[in-house]
Design an enzyme around this catalytic site. Structure first.
Site, PDB file in Angstrom:
ATOM      1  N   GLY A 170       0.806  -1.214   0.000  1.00 57.46           N
ATOM      2  CA  GLY A 170       0.000   0.000   0.000  1.00 57.46           C
ATOM      3  C   GLY A 170       0.837   1.262   0.000  1.00 57.46           C
ATOM      4  N   ILE A 171       1.878   1.316   0.840  1.00 59.55           N
ATOM      5  CA  ILE A 171       2.732   2.499   0.904  1.00 59.55           C
ATOM      6  C   ILE A 171       3.508   2.648  -0.391  1.00 59.55           C
ATOM      7  CG2 ILE A 171       4.691   3.556   2.083  1.00 59.55           C
ATOM      8  CD1 ILE A 171       3.749   2.059   4.637  1.00 59.55           C
ATOM      9  N   THR A 249      11.734   4.124   4.617  1.00 59.12           N
ATOM     10  CA  THR A 249      10.639   4.448   5.538  1.00 59.12           C
ATOM     11  C   THR A 249      10.070   3.176   6.144  1.00 59.12           C
ATOM     12  OG1 THR A 249       9.029   4.405   3.722  1.00 59.12           O
ATOM     13  CG2 THR A 249       9.990   6.546   4.285  1.00 59.12           C
ATOM     14  N   ALA A 250      10.743   2.050   5.951  1.00 64.33           N
ATOM     15  CA  ALA A 250      10.236   0.756   6.404  1.00 64.33           C
ATOM     16  C   ALA A 250      10.648   0.514   7.852  1.00 64.33           C
ATOM     17  CB  ALA A 250      10.748  -0.346   5.481  1.00 64.33           C
ATOM     18  N   ARG A 251      11.769  -0.140   8.044  1.00 66.50           N
ATOM     19  CA  ARG A 251      12.358  -0.371   9.355  1.00 66.50           C
ATOM     20  C   ARG A 251      13.867  -0.294   9.202  1.00 66.50           C
ATOM     21  NH1 ARG A 251       7.972   0.486  10.993  1.00 66.50           N
ATOM     22  NH2 ARG A 251       6.716  -0.726  12.471  1.00 66.50           N
ATOM     23  N   ASP A 275      14.067   7.567   7.642  1.00 65.10           N
ATOM     24  CA  ASP A 275      13.083   7.867   8.681  1.00 65.10           C
ATOM     25  C   ASP A 275      13.145   6.844   9.806  1.00 65.10           C
ATOM     26  OD1 ASP A 275      10.898   9.370   9.771  1.00 65.10           O
ATOM     27  OD2 ASP A 275       9.520   7.799   9.111  1.00 65.10           O
ATOM     28  N   GLU A 280      16.435   2.550  17.266  1.00 63.56           N
ATOM     29  CA  GLU A 280      15.655   3.727  17.670  1.00 63.56           C
ATOM     30  C   GLU A 280      15.356   3.691  19.177  1.00 63.56           C
ATOM     31  OE1 GLU A 280      12.094   4.001  15.366  1.00 63.56           O
ATOM     32  OE2 GLU A 280      13.134   3.801  13.458  1.00 63.56           O
ATOM     33  N   HIS A 298      11.540   8.930  12.674  1.00 56.67           N
ATOM     34  CA  HIS A 298      10.406   8.016  12.480  1.00 56.67           C
ATOM     35  C   HIS A 298       9.092   8.810  12.470  1.00 56.67           C
ATOM     36  CE1 HIS A 298       9.272   3.526  12.932  1.00 56.67           C
ATOM     37  NE2 HIS A 298       8.391   4.158  12.177  1.00 56.67           N
ATOM     38  N   GLY A 300       6.854   8.780  10.031  1.00 59.75           N
ATOM     39  CA  GLY A 300       5.938   8.208   9.049  1.00 59.75           C
ATOM     40  C   GLY A 300       4.470   8.508   9.262  1.00 59.75           C
ATOM     41  N   THR A 301       3.970   8.252  10.449  1.00 59.99           N
ATOM     42  CA  THR A 301       2.537   8.460  10.708  1.00 59.99           C
ATOM     43  C   THR A 301       2.292   9.491  11.806  1.00 59.99           C
ATOM     44  OG1 THR A 301       2.532   6.563  12.224  1.00 59.99           O
ATOM     45  CG2 THR A 301       1.886   6.158   9.938  1.00 59.99           C
TER      46      THR A 301
END
Length: 336
Positions: A170-171, A249-251, A275, A280, A298, A300-301
């Protein structure tokens, strides 16, 4: 008949941040809602024991912010949950902080929030790509330091370049459609081609090496698991185009960080946009010292809109499960 118990496992200081009204109208209509009040992991594990405050809980809303108090939902924690727990509904598309195998072994079903994160995370990915290509972050630092254009070197335009997306979920699809606005060519690699074919122009690369060799920007959009951990390393960087850009932007854990730093220091990579990081919230000082890369914490959201969408999707999963309809967004590992 008594209602099922649902535990809201969020930040014990703030609870569910954005959706109090929806929590009341949706969850409390079908369940007794209990909010996390344990101050640390030890007290949480104690409260999960028979007769404890969480005894009888059937479903758990799990927010990443709860990790500050109780830690990740690893095997130790999963095994200590009350025997009554049947569902762990995670707020997030990525769920590497939940031990799905341990849940499966206990008969606990797990859900996540795909779709709700697509727009916000894709926006971050596009920003990182553009900033890395145009070196906007360096220019901003210059302005803030009163240097204006002093020392800045010409960067690169995104127009006409090729983007390789590894993990066209989706991303990845949302990013691809936005890259097309810059007249960019889209390549992608999944385990198999998307079916039906996407509604936008893109080319499937069966071999990831072919994608790496052709791409000016490589975007990582794959989940972190045992198969992907550290999977993007020196061999992959060596196959990338000289002067290309990596966006993640994943992990952070999907990348071999030492190999990334080597590729940046050698000039193999022109830049990177990151990101996410392996440890982290700690970030490698070598990355922080590099002026040619864009770093975000991070983000992202980190929008009110997306976080509310994610919360409502978690509520939908819990309500559906308690009504005997199953989890609409059960994680793939449990749907095999």
């Amino acid at each position: 008949m008594s209602q099922s118990k649902v535990l809201i496992c969020a930040d014990p200081k703030e609870g569910v941040i954005w959706s109090k009204e929806e929590q009341k109208s949706q969850l409390e209509a079908v369940a007794e809602v209990i909010e996390l009040s344990s101050s640390d992991r030890e007290s949480f594990l104690k409260d999960c024991q028979p007769g404890g405050k969480y005894d009888g809980v059937v479903a758990i809303y799990r927010h990443g912010a709860s990790a500050s108090a109780v830690g990740n939902f690893d095997k130790e924690l999963i095994d200590a949950l009350p025997k009554s727990v049947k569902y762990v509904c995670h707020n997030g598309a990525g769920y590497d902080t939940v031990d799905v195998d341990a849940c499966t072994a206990r008969g606990i079903q797990v859900s996540h929030t795909p779709g709700s994160v697509d727009d916000a995370t894709a926006t971050v990915g596009i920003y990182l790509a553009l900033s890395a290509m145009r070196q906007f972050h360096v220019a901003e630092l210059n302005v803030r330091a009163g240097k204006f254009k002093q020392g800045l070197q010409p960067a690169r335009d995104p127009e006409g370049k090729t983007v390789g997306i590894i993990g066209m979920g989706g991303i990845g699809k949302t990013m691809a459609k936005r890259f097309l606005a810059f007249d960019m060519k889209i390549l992608y690699h999944n385990r198999r081609p998307i079916s039906p074919e996407p509604s936008f122009p893109c080319t499937y690369c069966e071999n990831v090496d072919d994608l790496l060799a052709q791409s000016d920007i490589v975007s990582l959009n794959l989940p972190l698991n045992e198969k992907t951990k550290g999977s993007f390393g020196k061999a992959q960087f060596d196959k990338m185009k000289d002067g290309s850009v990596l966006v993640n932007t994943a992990r952070g854990g999907v990348v071999d960080e030492d190999a990334l730093i080597e590729a940046l220091e050698s000039g193999k990579l022109f830049s990177a946009g990151l990101d996410v990081f392996p440890d982290e919230p700690n970030v490698n000082p070598k990355l922080i010292a590099m002026k040619n890369i864009t770093l975000l914490p991070h983000m992202g959201t980190e929008t009110r809109d997306s976080q509310k969408k994610m919360e409502l999707q978690v509520f939908d999963n819990i309500v559906s499960a308690l009504q005997g309809k199953g989890l609409p967004n059960q994680v793939p590992e449990q749907r095999k």
